[in-house]
Design a protein around this motif. Structure first.
Motif, mmCIF file in Angstrom:
data_model
loop_
_atom_site.group_PDB
_atom_site.id
_atom_site.type_symbol
_atom_site.label_atom_id
_atom_site.label_comp_id
_atom_site.label_asym_id
_atom_site.label_seq_id
_atom_site.Cartn_x
_atom_site.Cartn_y
_atom_site.Cartn_z
ATOM 1 N N SER A 66 0.865 -1.180 0.000
ATOM 2 C CA SER A 66 0.000 0.000 0.000
ATOM 3 C C SER A 66 0.902 1.230 0.000
ATOM 4 O O SER A 66 1.968 1.235 0.620
ATOM 5 C CB SER A 66 -0.902 0.005 1.230
ATOM 6 O OG SER A 66 -1.740 -1.134 1.243
ATOM 7 N N CYS A 70 -3.979 -0.369 6.214
ATOM 8 C CA CYS A 70 -4.651 0.163 5.023
ATOM 9 C C CYS A 70 -5.908 -0.659 4.813
ATOM 10 O O CYS A 70 -5.850 -1.812 4.393
ATOM 11 C CB CYS A 70 -3.743 0.102 3.794
ATOM 12 S SG CYS A 70 -4.226 1.256 2.486
ATOM 13 N N CYS A 123 -4.601 1.260 -1.377
ATOM 14 C CA CYS A 123 -4.395 0.032 -0.618
ATOM 15 C C CYS A 123 -4.075 -1.102 -1.579
ATOM 16 O O CYS A 123 -4.854 -1.389 -2.496
ATOM 17 C CB CYS A 123 -5.641 -0.316 0.192
ATOM 18 S SG CYS A 123 -5.912 0.729 1.638
ATOM 19 N N GLU A 126 -4.707 -5.411 1.627
ATOM 20 C CA GLU A 126 -5.205 -4.771 2.835
ATOM 21 C C GLU A 126 -4.632 -5.437 4.075
ATOM 22 O O GLU A 126 -4.541 -6.662 4.151
ATOM 23 C CB GLU A 126 -6.736 -4.782 2.855
ATOM 24 C CG GLU A 126 -7.355 -4.003 1.718
ATOM 25 C CD GLU A 126 -8.820 -3.691 1.940
ATOM 26 O OE1 GLU A 126 -9.243 -3.714 3.108
ATOM 27 O OE2 GLU A 126 -9.530 -3.439 0.963
#
Length: 213
Positions: free
Chosen positions: A73, A96, A207, A210
């Motif tokens: 990210s 993120c 992102c 994640e």
């Protein structure tokens, strides 16, 4: 009697001729379907004639170019004429999340240096009163902190800091990316009797994979 036989024979000749014509016509004008022998396929197997069976071809793989949220990210912020970059690559602690209870939440360390960025962006339909959050961006670079947050406690610290001097001016969420503009105030300038130092800037974060750590 002889005349009768001759007459009967004369009558039978046309009938015989007609019968022969019908048989010949049936053979030449009848609908005749000839089934061609199917050629053997690559495996040496001959398909049955008239069969509807077909050999399906494997479906081609389609590459839609979508990475599916992989990779690090990243984030970038520009304050005044200075641009700073942030990334989860190699980070021990980072966050993120594109949708955490209706919030696009980003906390990333600086890619090369001492600092971090914190972005809070409310998704459409999220009630600030319910999540107790507003759109906000906080950037730390070395010993300097820049805040864009209309709910910041800095407003209680200085009477000189007035509404509009620290806030997110616009925000847009597009899939796994959030971007916008903001008015930042330098935190140290608010402490004391000096005039708050403000700067306008832009921010953007994407992102990849994640994570919440």
């Amino acid at each position: 009697m002889t005349k009768f036989l001759v007459l009967a024979g004369a009558l039978l000749l046309p009938l015989a001729a007609c019968g022969g014509s019908d048989d010949s016509s049936g053979e030449s004008s009848g609908d005749v379907t000839t089934q061609a022998q199917a050629a053997p396929d690559e495996g040496g197997t001959v398909a049955e004639s008239g069969s509807d069976a077909t050999t399906p071809s494997p479906e081609a793989e389609v590459d839609d170019g979508d990475s599916g949220g992989s990779g690090p990210s990243t984030a970038m912020v520009t304050i005044g004429d200075q641009t700073y970059n942030f990334s989860t690559e190699g980070a021990v602690v980072a966050q993120c999340k594109t949708d955490m209870f209706g919030i696009f939440s980003v906390q990333l360390p600086m890619a090369d240096g001492d600092g971090n960025i914190n972005i809070v962006a409310l998704r459409e339909g999220t009630d600030p009163a319910v999540v107790d959050q507003v759109d906000a961006v906080a950037v730390s670079v070395g010993d300097e902190d820049w805040i864009a947050d209309e709910s910041s406690g800095l407003f209680e610290t200085s009477d000189a800091l007035t509404p509009g001097m620290s806030q997110v001016d616009s925000v847009e969420i597009d899939g796994s990316t959030v971007r916008g503009t903001a008015t930042f105030v330098r935190q140290f300038s608010v402490i004391g009797a000096g005039e708050p130092e403000t700067m306008t800037g832009t921010f953007e974060a994407t992102c990849g994979e994640e994570r919440l750590s």
